[in-house]
Design a protein around this motif. Structure first.
Motif, PDB file in Angstrom:
ATOM      1  N   ASP A 168      11.964  88.677  85.866  1.00  7.33           N
ATOM      2  CA  ASP A 168      10.922  89.104  86.791  1.00  7.33           C
ATOM      3  C   ASP A 168       9.838  89.825  86.016  1.00  7.33           C
ATOM      4  OD1 ASP A 168      10.456  89.677  89.942  1.00  7.33           O
ATOM      5  OD2 ASP A 168       9.766  91.387  88.726  1.00  7.33           O
ATOM      6  N   THR A 169       8.605  89.318  86.130  1.00 13.70           N
ATOM      7  CA  THR A 169       7.487  89.933  85.409  1.00 13.70           C
ATOM      8  C   THR A 169       7.084  91.262  86.017  1.00 13.70           C
ATOM      9  OG1 THR A 169       5.904  88.695  86.768  1.00 13.70           O
ATOM     10  CG2 THR A 169       6.610  87.688  84.694  1.00 13.70           C
ATOM     11  N   GLY A 170       7.258  91.423  87.320  1.00  7.59           N
ATOM     12  CA  GLY A 170       6.831  92.670  87.957  1.00  7.59           C
ATOM     13  C   GLY A 170       7.647  93.866  87.505  1.00  7.59           C
ATOM     14  N   TYR A 171       8.905  93.653  87.216  1.00  2.00           N
ATOM     15  CA  TYR A 171       9.757  94.746  86.720  1.00  2.00           C
ATOM     16  C   TYR A 171       9.984  94.665  85.207  1.00  2.00           C
ATOM     17  CZ  TYR A 171      10.979  95.859  91.562  1.00  2.00           C
ATOM     18  OH  TYR A 171      10.932  96.226  92.893  1.00  2.00           O
ATOM     19  N   ASP A 172       9.528  93.560  84.597  1.00  2.00           N
ATOM     20  CA  ASP A 172       9.734  93.312  83.169  1.00  2.00           C
ATOM     21  C   ASP A 172      11.221  93.378  82.803  1.00  2.00           C
ATOM     22  OD1 ASP A 172       9.108  92.683  80.563  1.00  2.00           O
ATOM     23  OD2 ASP A 172       8.650  94.741  79.982  1.00  2.00           O
ATOM     24  N   LEU A 173      12.042  92.707  83.617  1.00  2.38           N
ATOM     25  CA  LEU A 173      13.480  92.656  83.372  1.00  2.38           C
ATOM     26  C   LEU A 173      13.969  91.216  83.433  1.00  2.38           C
ATOM     27  CD1 LEU A 173      14.671  95.718  85.497  1.00  2.38           C
ATOM     28  CD2 LEU A 173      14.597  95.572  82.995  1.00  2.38           C
ATOM     29  N   ALA A 174      15.012  90.913  82.630  1.00  2.00           N
ATOM     30  CA  ALA A 174      15.587  89.573  82.614  1.00  2.00           C
ATOM     31  C   ALA A 174      17.063  89.687  82.276  1.00  2.00           C
ATOM     32  CB  ALA A 174      14.865  88.689  81.600  1.00  2.00           C
ATOM     33  N   VAL A 175      17.821  88.636  82.674  1.00  2.00           N
ATOM     34  CA  VAL A 175      19.250  88.574  82.378  1.00  2.00           C
ATOM     35  C   VAL A 175      19.532  87.251  81.675  1.00  2.00           C
ATOM     36  CG1 VAL A 175      21.562  88.436  83.358  1.00  2.00           C
ATOM     37  CG2 VAL A 175      19.902  90.036  84.317  1.00  2.00           C
ATOM     38  N   VAL A 176      20.282  87.329  80.570  1.00  3.77           N
ATOM     39  CA  VAL A 176      20.761  86.147  79.864  1.00  3.77           C
ATOM     40  C   VAL A 176      22.284  86.204  79.868  1.00  3.77           C
ATOM     41  CG1 VAL A 176      18.697  86.001  78.416  1.00  3.77           C
ATOM     42  CG2 VAL A 176      20.716  87.234  77.587  1.00  3.77           C
ATOM     43  N   LYS A 177      22.914  85.059  79.556  1.00  4.29           N
ATOM     44  CA  LYS A 177      24.364  85.005  79.596  1.00  4.29           C
ATOM     45  C   LYS A 177      24.916  84.266  78.391  1.00  4.29           C
ATOM     46  CE  LYS A 177      28.253  83.619  82.561  1.00  4.29           C
ATOM     47  NZ  LYS A 177      28.645  82.956  83.824  1.00  4.29           N
ATOM     48  N   LEU A 207      21.459  92.337  79.873  1.00  3.80           N
ATOM     49  CA  LEU A 207      20.157  92.749  80.416  1.00  3.80           C
ATOM     50  C   LEU A 207      19.191  93.013  79.279  1.00  3.80           C
ATOM     51  CD1 LEU A 207      18.527  93.461  82.972  1.00  3.80           C
ATOM     52  CD2 LEU A 207      19.349  95.823  82.710  1.00  3.80           C
ATOM     53  N   THR A 208      17.951  92.576  79.436  1.00  6.41           N
ATOM     54  CA  THR A 208      16.897  92.801  78.445  1.00  6.41           C
ATOM     55  C   THR A 208      15.563  92.843  79.159  1.00  6.41           C
ATOM     56  OG1 THR A 208      15.962  92.016  76.339  1.00  6.41           O
ATOM     57  CG2 THR A 208      16.615  90.335  77.959  1.00  6.41           C
ATOM     58  N   ASN A 209      14.470  92.910  78.385  1.00  5.18           N
ATOM     59  CA  ASN A 209      13.127  92.860  78.968  1.00  5.18           C
ATOM     60  C   ASN A 209      12.705  91.407  79.192  1.00  5.18           C
ATOM     61  OD1 ASN A 209      11.942  95.770  77.228  1.00  5.18           O
ATOM     62  ND2 ASN A 209      12.230  95.541  79.421  1.00  5.18           N
ATOM     63  N   ASN A 210      11.921  91.197  80.222  1.00  6.32           N
ATOM     64  CA  ASN A 210      11.442  89.852  80.506  1.00  6.32           C
ATOM     65  C   ASN A 210      10.505  89.353  79.421  1.00  6.32           C
ATOM     66  OD1 ASN A 210      11.102  87.554  82.574  1.00  6.32           O
ATOM     67  ND2 ASN A 210       8.977  88.186  82.145  1.00  6.32           N
ATOM     68  N   HIS A 211       9.672  90.252  78.887  1.00  4.40           N
ATOM     69  CA  HIS A 211       8.702  89.777  77.888  1.00  4.40           C
ATOM     70  C   HIS A 211       9.381  89.365  76.583  1.00  4.40           C
ATOM     71  CE1 HIS A 211       8.772  94.096  76.462  1.00  4.40           C
ATOM     72  NE2 HIS A 211       8.722  93.477  75.293  1.00  4.40           N
ATOM     73  N   GLN A 245      16.567 101.297  88.899  1.00  4.48           N
ATOM     74  CA  GLN A 245      15.751 100.123  89.188  1.00  4.48           C
ATOM     75  C   GLN A 245      16.273  98.904  88.438  1.00  4.48           C
ATOM     76  OE1 GLN A 245      11.482 100.814  89.149  1.00  4.48           O
ATOM     77  NE2 GLN A 245      11.123  98.776  88.273  1.00  4.48           N
ATOM     78  N   GLY A 246      16.670  99.072  87.212  1.00  3.69           N
ATOM     79  CA  GLY A 246      17.204  97.962  86.431  1.00  3.69           C
ATOM     80  C   GLY A 246      18.488  97.407  87.020  1.00  3.69           C
ATOM     81  N   LYS A 247      19.336  98.279  87.554  1.00  4.07           N
ATOM     82  CA  LYS A 247      20.595  97.829  88.150  1.00  4.07           C
ATOM     83  C   LYS A 247      20.330  96.932  89.358  1.00  4.07           C
ATOM     84  CE  LYS A 247      24.767  99.688  90.378  1.00  4.07           C
ATOM     85  NZ  LYS A 247      24.533  99.102  91.699  1.00  4.07           N
ATOM     86  N   ARG A 248      19.424  97.351  90.242  1.00  4.48           N
ATOM     87  CA  ARG A 248      19.143  96.563  91.430  1.00  4.48           C
ATOM     88  C   ARG A 248      18.564  95.199  91.073  1.00  4.48           C
ATOM     89  NH1 ARG A 248      14.888  95.217  94.552  1.00  4.48           N
ATOM     90  NH2 ARG A 248      13.397  96.425  93.346  1.00  4.48           N
ATOM     91  N   VAL A 249      17.615  95.207  90.125  1.00  4.34           N
ATOM     92  CA  VAL A 249      16.991  93.944  89.734  1.00  4.34           C
ATOM     93  C   VAL A 249      18.008  93.028  89.045  1.00  4.34           C
ATOM     94  CG1 VAL A 249      15.221  92.907  88.277  1.00  4.34           C
ATOM     95  CG2 VAL A 249      14.703  94.981  89.578  1.00  4.34           C
ATOM     96  N   GLY A 254      19.223  93.870  73.768  1.00  3.12           N
ATOM     97  CA  GLY A 254      19.825  93.834  75.097  1.00  3.12           C
ATOM     98  C   GLY A 254      21.166  94.540  75.067  1.00  3.12           C
ATOM     99  N   PHE A 255      21.816  94.664  76.213  1.00  2.00           N
ATOM    100  CA  PHE A 255      23.143  95.280  76.253  1.00  2.00           C
ATOM    101  C   PHE A 255      23.989  94.587  77.313  1.00  2.00           C
ATOM    102  CE2 PHE A 255      20.396  97.788  79.000  1.00  2.00           C
ATOM    103  CZ  PHE A 255      21.134  97.978  80.158  1.00  2.00           C
ATOM    104  N   VAL A 256      25.287  94.591  77.085  1.00  2.00           N
ATOM    105  CA  VAL A 256      26.239  93.864  77.916  1.00  2.00           C
ATOM    106  C   VAL A 256      26.420  94.595  79.253  1.00  2.00           C
ATOM    107  CG1 VAL A 256      28.587  92.987  78.080  1.00  2.00           C
ATOM    108  CG2 VAL A 256      27.409  93.011  75.860  1.00  2.00           C
ATOM    109  N   LEU A 257      26.359  93.815  80.340  1.00  2.00           N
ATOM    110  CA  LEU A 257      26.508  94.372  81.680  1.00  2.00           C
ATOM    111  C   LEU A 257      27.930  94.248  82.212  1.00  2.00           C
ATOM    112  CD1 LEU A 257      23.233  93.078  83.409  1.00  2.00           C
ATOM    113  CD2 LEU A 257      23.765  95.440  82.788  1.00  2.00           C
ATOM    114  N   ASP A 258      28.605  93.146  81.886  1.00  2.00           N
ATOM    115  CA  ASP A 258      29.934  92.918  82.452  1.00  2.00           C
ATOM    116  C   ASP A 258      30.755  92.032  81.526  1.00  2.00           C
ATOM    117  OD1 ASP A 258      28.950  90.323  82.813  1.00  2.00           O
ATOM    118  OD2 ASP A 258      28.383  90.699  84.892  1.00  2.00           O
ATOM    119  N   GLY A 259      32.002  91.786  81.937  1.00  2.00           N
ATOM    120  CA  GLY A 259      32.888  90.969  81.128  1.00  2.00           C
ATOM    121  C   GLY A 259      32.630  89.486  81.224  1.00  2.00           C
ATOM    122  N   GLN A 260      31.729  89.075  82.141  1.00  2.00           N
ATOM    123  CA  GLN A 260      31.386  87.652  82.273  1.00  2.00           C
ATOM    124  C   GLN A 260      30.334  87.199  81.273  1.00  2.00           C
ATOM    125  OE1 GLN A 260      31.752  89.673  85.186  1.00  2.00           O
ATOM    126  NE2 GLN A 260      33.851  88.864  85.119  1.00  2.00           N
ATOM    127  N   GLY A 261      29.787  88.146  80.487  1.00  2.00           N
ATOM    128  CA  GLY A 261      28.816  87.776  79.462  1.00  2.00           C
ATOM    129  C   GLY A 261      27.372  87.978  79.857  1.00  2.00           C
TER     130      GLY A 261
END
Length: 491
Positions: A243-252, A213-217, A379-383, A203-210
């Motif tokens: 979200d399985t439809g875009y295969d994207l997930a966010v962890v913190k 972004l990674t893949n949902n699977h 697409q990843g940014k919007r999701v 995964g990679f860091v999106l912001d300073g809040q922790g």
């Protein structure tokens, strides 16, 4: 006898030549051989005899004979004075009373030395000479020993020439090394444990809040998520949404200082042939960097799920790359020459195969064959934004049910929907645009589609509310319809 009759005194005898002893012998005079008179000479026999007789008479002593040398036998009789050597002792040593000593072989005087003055100098010279010889011998011995030692070391130790360490180890920012140096601090490795399995992803860091972004699977069904940064620091993370439809997930993650978010690029600016760099943890090898180019854009792929009902299928209008992507790379960034994220690595081949087989440990260890696919960053940014805000992502829709069994070219609208409902949702975007059951959609914004999957992918590449132009084949005739995309909640 009268005075008048007195005879003149007899003449003095002719001196007899003498020979000196040879050098080294005692200094004594010896008679030199007297040559016999020769014809034509002025000698008189009587006078000679008379002279010989007079030598027996008592007379005044004759002066000391002077040594003379005779001329050559064949020349005139001529006497010459021979050199008179100075007196010398038999041993050649100097006589204290007669003077300096002489060389007994050369008859020349020896050099005298004042021992009071020259003695110490001679001694110093001798000592210096001895010391010099000793030093030379010592140096020779040491040199020989060192030579033997060097030869032994040369036989046991080999040292090849090598370039010196560079004082400046910096790399150009747009080089692979420069891109990696910029991005690595913002890339993480995820270790996920589920009820029955575990997996590894990136995964990679999106912001300073922790937010990461990674893949949902990678995190689907996770009970425990651990995030490891490039520094080796590991912290626990929680799932924000997926979200399985875009295969994207966010962890913190929380409580982590010095987060380095990666800059997001624009996937619409990507061209085929652009250089790219992929970073991830293939087979749990963290911080692995690979490089390649963009092989294609807008490549429709599907991954995971059951195509029969489309519940868990990911539809991606992907960027294709030949940068090596392997199990464990999923969720990692695909970077351009400015170290900006242009895609999220998700799959290594299409046709419904997951990008990393569920992650390392799933039993499927497929490797890269030069066919990698990444979700466009737009697409990843919007999701990601929707997942951070609400925990769910929305999907753009046209409000129709597709016949996924249709084998012809294009996407066919079904005759009936799920549960006997109409195939075209009443009042939906498609119904308002004039779409009817049985229509075959062949183009989206002028770009051909060859099946139902491709139509879904093209639609999901847009945002809800975007207008689209559809080309529809109905009863053998093509029609152009304008549709505004609706919105539906994702999984």
């Amino acid at each position: 006898m009268s005075d008048s009759q007195q005879t003149d005194p007899a003449p003095a005898p002719v001196p007899v030549p003498r020979w000196w002893s040879r050098p080294g012998e005692p200094a004594e005079a010896r008679e030199a051989p007297v040559p016999s008179p020769r014809a034509g000479s002025d000698a008189d026999q009587d006078t000679g005899r008379e002279a010989a007789q007079d030598t027996d008479q008592d007379a005044a002593p004759a002066p000391a004979p002077v040594p003379r040398w005779w001329s050559r036998p064949d020349g005139p009789v001529e006497l010459r004075e021979a050199p008179v050597p100075p007196p010398r002792a038999a041993s050649g040593d100097a006589d204290p009373e007669t003077g300096p000593k002489y060389d007994p072989w050369t008859a020349g005087p020896l050099q005298t030395v004042d021992r009071g003055k020259a003695g110490p100098r001679r001694i110093r010279l001798r000592r210096s000479l001895a010391l010099g010889i000793g030093a030379a011998l010592l140096a020779g011995g040491v040199g020989g020993y060192l030579g033997v030692l060097a030869e032994r070391q040369a036989n046991t130790r080999l040292e090849l020439p090598q370039a010196a360490s560079a004082a400046d180890r910096g790399r150009a920012p747009d080089s692979v090394a420069g891109i990696a140096a910029t991005a690595l601090p913002g890339v993480v490795t995820l270790h996920v444990k589920g009820a029955q399995s575990s997996s590894t992803g990136t995964g990679f860091v999106l912001d300073g809040q922790g937010h990461i972004l990674t893949n949902n699977h990678v995190v689907n069904g996770a009970q425990n998520i651990t995030v490891t940064f490039s520094t080796g620091e590991s912290v626990a993370a929680e799932l924000v949404g997926g979200d399985t439809g875009y295969d994207l997930a966010v962890v913190k993650v929380t409580g982590v200082r010095g987060l380095r978010p990666l800059a997001l690029g624009n996937s619409e600016n990507v061209e085929v042939g652009d250089p790219v760099v992929a970073i991830g943890a293939p087979f749990d090898l963290s911080n692995t960097v690979t490089a390649g180019i963009i092989s294609a854009t807008g490549r429709p792929i599907t991954a995971g799920g059951d195509k029969g009902d489309g519940s868990d299928v990911s539809y991606v209008d992907a960027l294709q790359t030949d940068a090596p992507i392997n199990p464990g790379n999923s969720g990692g960034p695909l970077l351009d020459a400015k170290a900006q994220v242009i895609g999220i690595n998700s799959a290594i081949r299409g046709g419904g195969d997951d990008g990393d087989g569920g992650g390392e440990g799933s039993g499927q260890q497929r490797g890269s064959i030069g066919l990698g696919f990444a979700i466009p960053v737009n697409q990843g940014k919007r999701v990601a934004e929707e997942l951070i805000r609400t925990g769910r992502a929305t999907h753009p829709v046209i409000g129709v049910t597709l016949d996924m069994e249709y084998s012809g070219d294009g996407a066919r609208v079904g005759d009936k929907g799920e549960g006997g409902k109409p195939a075209v949702t009443a009042g939906g975007p498609g119904a308002r645009a004039g779409i009817k059951p049985g229509d075959v959609i062949t183009k989206v914004d002028g770009v051909r589609v060859h099946g139902g999957d491709e139509l879904v992918i093209k639609i999901r590449a847009h945002r809800p509310g975007d207008p689209l132009t559809l080309t529809v084949l109905r009863e053998g005739r093509e029609r152009t319809l304008e549709v505004v995309l609706g919105s539906a909640n994702g999984s």
